[in-house]
Design a protein around this motif. Structure first.
Motif, mmCIF file in Angstrom:
data_model
loop_
_atom_site.group_PDB
_atom_site.id
_atom_site.type_symbol
_atom_site.label_atom_id
_atom_site.label_comp_id
_atom_site.label_asym_id
_atom_site.label_seq_id
_atom_site.Cartn_x
_atom_site.Cartn_y
_atom_site.Cartn_z
ATOM 1 N N GLY A 231 0.944 -1.102 -0.059
ATOM 2 C CA GLY A 231 0.132 0.091 -0.034
ATOM 3 C C GLY A 231 0.772 1.363 0.053
ATOM 4 N N ILE A 232 0.280 2.449 -0.127
ATOM 5 C CA ILE A 232 0.958 3.552 -0.330
ATOM 6 C C ILE A 232 -0.172 4.546 0.482
ATOM 7 C CG2 ILE A 232 1.619 5.612 -1.772
ATOM 8 C CD1 ILE A 232 2.022 3.778 -3.974
ATOM 9 N N THR A 233 0.477 5.021 1.628
ATOM 10 C CA THR A 233 -0.255 5.896 2.701
ATOM 11 C C THR A 233 0.449 7.023 2.844
ATOM 12 O OG1 THR A 233 0.494 4.572 4.520
ATOM 13 C CG2 THR A 233 -1.727 3.750 3.381
ATOM 14 N N GLY A 234 -0.320 8.097 3.788
ATOM 15 C CA GLY A 234 0.380 9.066 4.383
ATOM 16 C C GLY A 234 -0.034 10.431 4.025
ATOM 17 N N SER A 235 0.676 11.345 4.179
ATOM 18 C CA SER A 235 0.321 12.666 3.553
ATOM 19 C C SER A 235 1.559 13.327 2.891
ATOM 20 C CB SER A 235 -0.014 13.486 5.080
ATOM 21 O OG SER A 235 1.150 13.652 5.947
ATOM 22 N N LEU A 254 -4.263 8.890 0.616
ATOM 23 C CA LEU A 254 -3.285 10.118 0.734
ATOM 24 C C LEU A 254 -3.752 11.316 0.926
ATOM 25 C CD1 LEU A 254 -0.741 9.310 -2.430
ATOM 26 C CD2 LEU A 254 -0.087 9.133 0.246
ATOM 27 N N ASN A 255 -3.411 12.058 1.725
ATOM 28 C CA ASN A 255 -3.495 13.468 2.185
ATOM 29 C C ASN A 255 -2.485 14.578 1.378
ATOM 30 O OD1 ASN A 255 -5.827 13.003 4.036
ATOM 31 N ND2 ASN A 255 -4.416 12.403 5.386
ATOM 32 N N VAL A 256 -3.099 15.009 0.386
ATOM 33 C CA VAL A 256 -2.113 15.857 -0.491
ATOM 34 C C VAL A 256 -2.545 17.274 -0.327
ATOM 35 C CG1 VAL A 256 -1.223 16.249 -2.760
ATOM 36 C CG2 VAL A 256 -2.101 14.151 -2.050
ATOM 37 N N ASN A 279 -7.481 13.275 -0.362
ATOM 38 C CA ASN A 279 -8.095 14.290 0.060
ATOM 39 C C ASN A 279 -7.097 15.390 0.136
ATOM 40 O OD1 ASN A 279 -10.160 12.963 2.081
ATOM 41 N ND2 ASN A 279 -8.488 11.997 2.955
ATOM 42 N N PHE A 280 -7.525 16.627 -0.657
ATOM 43 C CA PHE A 280 -6.598 17.575 -1.135
ATOM 44 C C PHE A 280 -6.830 18.905 -0.120
ATOM 45 C CE2 PHE A 280 -6.969 15.148 -5.015
ATOM 46 C CZ PHE A 280 -5.746 15.149 -5.504
ATOM 47 N N ASN A 281 -7.665 18.747 0.850
ATOM 48 C CA ASN A 281 -7.853 19.960 1.989
ATOM 49 C C ASN A 281 -7.896 21.384 1.119
ATOM 50 O OD1 ASN A 281 -7.177 17.929 4.012
ATOM 51 N ND2 ASN A 281 -5.158 17.952 3.342
ATOM 52 N N ASN A 327 -7.181 6.061 -11.453
ATOM 53 C CA ASN A 327 -7.467 5.143 -12.036
ATOM 54 C C ASN A 327 -7.127 3.709 -11.297
ATOM 55 O OD1 ASN A 327 -8.455 5.726 -15.273
ATOM 56 N ND2 ASN A 327 -6.443 6.814 -14.482
ATOM 57 N N THR A 328 -8.127 2.783 -11.209
ATOM 58 C CA THR A 328 -7.866 1.607 -10.534
ATOM 59 C C THR A 328 -8.988 0.528 -11.219
ATOM 60 O OG1 THR A 328 -8.071 0.147 -8.302
ATOM 61 C CG2 THR A 328 -9.818 1.839 -8.926
ATOM 62 N N LYS A 329 -8.351 -0.742 -11.409
ATOM 63 C CA LYS A 329 -9.047 -1.565 -12.143
ATOM 64 C C LYS A 329 -10.061 -2.321 -11.240
ATOM 65 C CE LYS A 329 -5.174 -2.913 -15.256
ATOM 66 N NZ LYS A 329 -4.363 -3.899 -15.725
ATOM 67 N N ASN A 330 -9.694 -2.650 -9.885
ATOM 68 C CA ASN A 330 -10.849 -3.275 -9.055
ATOM 69 C C ASN A 330 -10.695 -2.823 -7.762
ATOM 70 O OD1 ASN A 330 -12.464 -5.237 -8.133
ATOM 71 N ND2 ASN A 330 -10.680 -6.768 -7.753
ATOM 72 N N GLY A 331 -11.759 -1.777 -7.384
ATOM 73 C CA GLY A 331 -11.609 -0.883 -6.354
ATOM 74 C C GLY A 331 -12.627 0.312 -6.319
ATOM 75 N N ASN A 332 -12.920 0.852 -5.006
ATOM 76 C CA ASN A 332 -13.453 2.194 -5.041
ATOM 77 C C ASN A 332 -12.536 3.417 -5.232
ATOM 78 O OD1 ASN A 332 -16.169 0.854 -5.102
ATOM 79 N ND2 ASN A 332 -15.604 0.617 -2.833
ATOM 80 N N ILE A 333 -12.931 4.292 -5.776
ATOM 81 C CA ILE A 333 -12.265 5.897 -5.834
ATOM 82 C C ILE A 333 -12.846 6.620 -5.050
ATOM 83 C CG2 ILE A 333 -11.334 7.506 -7.148
ATOM 84 C CD1 ILE A 333 -10.551 5.525 -9.264
ATOM 85 N N ASN A 334 -12.490 7.388 -3.813
ATOM 86 C CA ASN A 334 -13.175 8.416 -3.137
ATOM 87 C C ASN A 334 -12.115 9.709 -3.185
ATOM 88 O OD1 ASN A 334 -15.331 7.107 -1.857
ATOM 89 N ND2 ASN A 334 -14.098 5.641 -1.228
ATOM 90 N N ILE A 335 -12.604 10.699 -3.568
ATOM 91 C CA ILE A 335 -11.874 11.990 -3.539
ATOM 92 C C ILE A 335 -12.506 12.935 -3.002
ATOM 93 C CG2 ILE A 335 -10.688 13.656 -5.204
ATOM 94 C CD1 ILE A 335 -10.626 11.489 -7.296
ATOM 95 N N ASN A 336 -11.787 13.729 -2.030
ATOM 96 C CA ASN A 336 -12.401 14.863 -1.282
ATOM 97 C C ASN A 336 -11.617 16.089 -1.732
ATOM 98 O OD1 ASN A 336 -13.380 16.623 0.259
ATOM 99 N ND2 ASN A 336 -13.606 15.195 1.939
ATOM 100 N N PHE A 337 -12.045 17.162 -2.470
ATOM 101 C CA PHE A 337 -11.499 18.138 -2.794
ATOM 102 C C PHE A 337 -11.606 19.142 -1.533
ATOM 103 C CE2 PHE A 337 -12.308 16.598 -7.091
ATOM 104 C CZ PHE A 337 -10.896 16.000 -7.367
#
Length: 337
Positions: A231-235, A254-256, A279-281, A327-337
């Motif tokens: 996995g890739i996690t963090g901020s 990721l929080n970016v 999450n882009f804050n 993009n993901t082949k098998n999973g959900n995408i959640n983006i919070n601007f």
């Protein structure tokens, strides 16, 4: 039926019986051999599973039984201008996690070299050595084990009893000023970035074959995070130009924060077998394109929406020229601007 006809039928029955008996003579030992072979295969698989289970259990507890911080490190220093690529190799690409690589920033403005400290602990039946090699622009550091089998056959050592386990802790201290591109490349280790008080304007690339990547409030001009299995996690506390995160098997969360000085930042997030959470804050401004093959896409706080489907959403946030592709082949995408 005449006696001649009866005799003919008797002869046919005898012939069929002979053929059937002959076939039985042939097939019976073959079936017996197949059965013995299948039993041996099953027994072998059970033995291998037991040995691997014992080794995984012992190796997993190694970090609990030994304090690796008390081990005297092997220290390697070099000029990143001459060697912008650090390659840390454990056992020649055996796909079993060995340890962690921690990336920090030097507190001194006078430091110009990269410092790599390698600590290693092992079970009493295991012997390791650390070697250093220069290859063009790459600084290679090898962690080798004293197995009879080496190279492509080194994995056989994991079937040994008693277990022979190794745990490594690598600390990479970067100077406050680095070349335009720095690469940290490893095979079977996690990579952990700690916060850097002085932001980097350069590009940093982190690659691991079989490990997690964790970023803790890291500030950099461009950042590439790439793992095949983890996995890739963090901020990311500040990104100016480009953020790329790629994994084939693991979640991305990721929080970016996009730098206020960024003009057209590029964000590329790619996953194969899991979810993406970003999450882009309120720092991202530009167009976005998010797509999944098997899952759902959810976008929070967009300014405008061009395509809004369960598996694909495109649109824009703000009035600047940033680009986001997820993009993901098998999973959900959640983006919070």
């Amino acid at each position: 039926m005449s006696s001649k006809g009866q005799y003919y039928e008797y002869e046919q029955q005898q012939t069929r019986g002979s053929i059937t008996g002959c076939c039985g003579c042939i097939w019976t030992p073959i079936l017996t051999l197949c059965g013995v072979f299948c039993c041996l295969v099953v027994i072998s698989l059970v033995i291998i599973a037991v040995i691997l289970g014992v080794n995984v259990n012992v190796c997993g507890k190694l970090s609990q039984t030994v304090d690796i911080n008390t081990v005297t490190p092997s220290v390697h220093t070099y000029d990143p201008k001459n060697f912008p690529i650090l390659n840390f190799i454990s056992f020649n690409s055996i796909l079993t996690k060995t340890g962690q690589i921690y990336v920090t920033q030097s507190n001194s403005t006078s430091d110009t070299n990269v410092s790599v400290s390698v600590r290693v602990v092992a079970t009493k039946d295991e012997t390791t050595s650390i070697k250093e090699e220069n290859a063009d622009s790459t600084k290679k550091i090898f962690l080798e084990r004293a197995d009879t089998f080496k190279g492509s056959l080194a994995w056989i050592g994991y079937f040994s009893l008693p277990p022979r386990c190794v745990l490594a802790k690598v600390e990479v201290v970067l100077p406050q000023t680095i070349p335009s591109v720095i690469t940290i490349d490893t095979d079977v280790n996690d990579i952990v970035f700690y916060a850097n008080p002085v932001p980097y304007s350069s590009q940093i690339i982190a690659k691991t074959v079989n490990g997690e990547i964790d970023v803790n409030n890291f500030a950099v001009g461009s950042l590439t995070l790439n793992t095949n299995n983890g996995g890739i996690t963090g901020s990311v506390s500040e990104i100016v130009n480009e953020l790329i995160a790629i994994t084939n098997n693991g979640g991305i969360q990721l929080n970016v924060s996009i730098s206020s000085n960024a003009t057209n930042p590029k964000i590329e997030i790619t996953n194969s077998l899991s979810d993406i959470q970003l999450n882009f804050n309120s720092s991202f401004s530009g167009s976005y394109d998010a797509k999944t093959d098997y899952g759902k896409v959810n976008i929070d706080n967009p300014s405008s929406v061009a395509i809004s489907e369960d598996k694909k959403k495109t649109g824009k946030v703000g009035d600047k020229n940033g680009t986001l592709n997820a993009n993901t082949k098998n999973g959900n995408i959640n983006i919070n601007f």
